[in-house]
Design an enzyme around this catalytic site. Structure first.
Site, PDB file in Angstrom:
ATOM      1  NE  ARG A  34      -2.013  -1.318   3.560  1.00 49.41           N
ATOM      2  CZ  ARG A  34      -2.309  -0.946   4.792  1.00 49.41           C
ATOM      3  NH1 ARG A  34      -3.434  -0.320   5.057  1.00 49.41           N
ATOM      4  NH2 ARG A  34      -1.487  -1.208   5.792  1.00 49.41           N
ATOM      5  CG  ASN A  53      -3.585  -4.469   3.568  1.00 49.32           C
ATOM      6  OD1 ASN A  53      -3.137  -4.399   2.435  1.00 49.32           O
ATOM      7  ND2 ASN A  53      -2.808  -4.435   4.637  1.00 49.32           N
TER       8      ASN A  53
END
Length: 106
Positions: A34, A53
């Site tokens: 990320r 996520n």
């Protein structure tokens, strides 16, 4: 005489506003995916959205900007320069909804 911009698949043009939602499968959680996705979006420079996520091990990315900028992020997601290991990326395209400030990690 004005320069014509070629259409891309689906009739979209590179400078058209777009919303990319992508789901990335593989070893993509716990490896900084990320963070690196946000860095890639900031490097492209004109994208807003987020990376998140999911409970099933995938990472979801929502990016809004021009079609060309979103495609550049998608190419990066599918390329070999990501952390971890990407098994596949599924994407859908839509019109931007707005409401994002910058590119966030959620």
């Amino acid at each position: 005489m004005s320069e014509q911009v070629p259409e891309q698949p689906g009739g979209a043009r590179p400078h058209d506003p777009a919303r990319l939602t992508a789901w990335v499968r593989g070893e993509v959680q716990g490896v900084g995916f990320r963070w690196f996705t946000r860095a890639a979006a900031l490097r492209i420079g004109r994208l807003v959205g987020f990376a998140l996520n999911l409970g099933d091990g995938r990472v979801q990315i929502v990016a809004e900007g021009t079609r060309a900028d979103c495609e550049q992020l998608l190419e990066w997601l599918r390329g070999g320069d990501t952390p971890g290991h990407v098994d596949g990326v599924t994407e859908i395209w839509d019109t931007p909804r707005g409401g994002y400030r910058g590119f966030a990690i959620r």
